[in-house]
Design an enzyme around this catalytic site. Structure first.
Site, PDB file in Angstrom:
ATOM      1  N   LYS A   1       0.825  -1.214   0.000  1.00  0.00           N
ATOM      2  CA  LYS A   1       0.000   0.000   0.000  1.00  0.00           C
ATOM      3  C   LYS A   1       0.856   1.259   0.000  1.00  0.00           C
ATOM      4  CE  LYS A   1      -2.580  -0.355   3.638  1.00  0.00           C
ATOM      5  NZ  LYS A   1      -1.892  -1.476   4.309  1.00  0.00           N
TER       6      LYS A   1
ATOM      7  N   ARG B   1      11.612  -8.812   4.742  1.00  0.00           N
ATOM      8  CA  ARG B   1      11.725  -7.365   4.602  1.00  0.00           C
ATOM      9  C   ARG B   1      12.866  -6.829   5.468  1.00  0.00           C
ATOM     10  NH1 ARG B   1       6.233  -4.162   5.523  1.00  0.00           N
ATOM     11  NH2 ARG B   1       6.484  -4.957   7.653  1.00  0.00           N
TER      12      ARG B   1
ATOM     13  N   ARG C   1      -0.374 -11.190  13.445  1.00  0.00           N
ATOM     14  CA  ARG C   1      -0.920  -9.907  12.994  1.00  0.00           C
ATOM     15  C   ARG C   1      -1.921 -10.112  11.867  1.00  0.00           C
ATOM     16  NH1 ARG C   1       4.488  -7.250  11.424  1.00  0.00           N
ATOM     17  NH2 ARG C   1       3.206  -5.727  10.316  1.00  0.00           N
TER      18      ARG C   1
END
Length: 212
Positions: free
Chosen positions: A15, A125, A169
């Site tokens: 996003k 990441r 999460r």
């Protein structure tokens, strides 16, 4: 007038990357509630003082204050905005429509991706804290292992980017996103984009959604 955009998607779906390109290429303003909160406090406005008082007490800023913040910083009739990070639940979706968008043309873009792919993506990441660059050991590795291409600083692996933490999460995300998607689908403004494809392909689909 371009539609107001509401970006939806789990952490790691891209996003943020897409929001930057939308701003650069379509002239949108990116609305981050966290940035607005900090900005209002820095301005020392009455609203900023209210927000600071809430935060100083250790309380969370409630939805009504967030709506006040959005209305103070958005001119929906004059500009096109990207709403990112709000709404996070069905109640906020309804409040955003009723008190901020107020019937303005909008699109809710959902970056859809298989959660197993997302776990792999996020756990690989790496972040450069100073430059803000984000790398991925699988799809966008740094030129020099462990170093930022731009600043040369050491890359970090955030503690909450481990596979187990990411899965937890994402389970929370799955439980909250379904009613939000149903809400926007019911209003006929939901656009689902396959976020497992390349950033270029995703952006092409975003452009189609904006221009359709």
């Amino acid at each position: 007038m371009k539609p107001q955009l509401i970006l939806l998607g789990a952490p790691g779906t891209g996003k943020g990357t897409q929001a930057k390109r939308i701003v650069d290429e379509f002239g949108y303003s990116h609305i981050s509630t966290g940035d607005l909160l900090r900005g209002e406090i820095a301005k020392g406005s009455d609203l900023g003082k209210k927000v600071k008082s809430i935060i100083d007490k250790g309380d969370l800023v409630n939805d009504q204050v967030v709506l006040e913040l959005l209305n103070a910083n958005c001119s929906i009739s004059d500009s096109a905005y990207i709403f990112d990070g709000f709404p996070r639940n069905i109640e906020q979706s309804e409040l955003l429509e009723e008190h901020v968008l107020k019937g303005a043309a909008s699109k809710a873009i959902y970056f859809d991706i298989d959660l197993d792919i997302l776990v792999e993506r996020i756990s690989n990441r790496r972040i450069a804290p100073k430059s803000g660059e984000i790398y991925n050991l699988l799809s966008r590795p740094p030129k020099v292992e462990g170093k930022c291409d731009i600043s040369g600083e050491d890359l970090i692996h955030r503690k909450d980017d481990t596979a187990e933490t990411v899965r937890n999460r994402l389970e929370v995300f799955k439980n909250t996103i379904a009613p939000i998607l149903d809400y926007y689908e019911g209003r006929g403004v939901l656009v689902r984009i396959d976020a497992s494809t390349s950033a270029e392909e995703v952006f092409a689909k975003v452009g189609e959604a904006i221009n359709s």
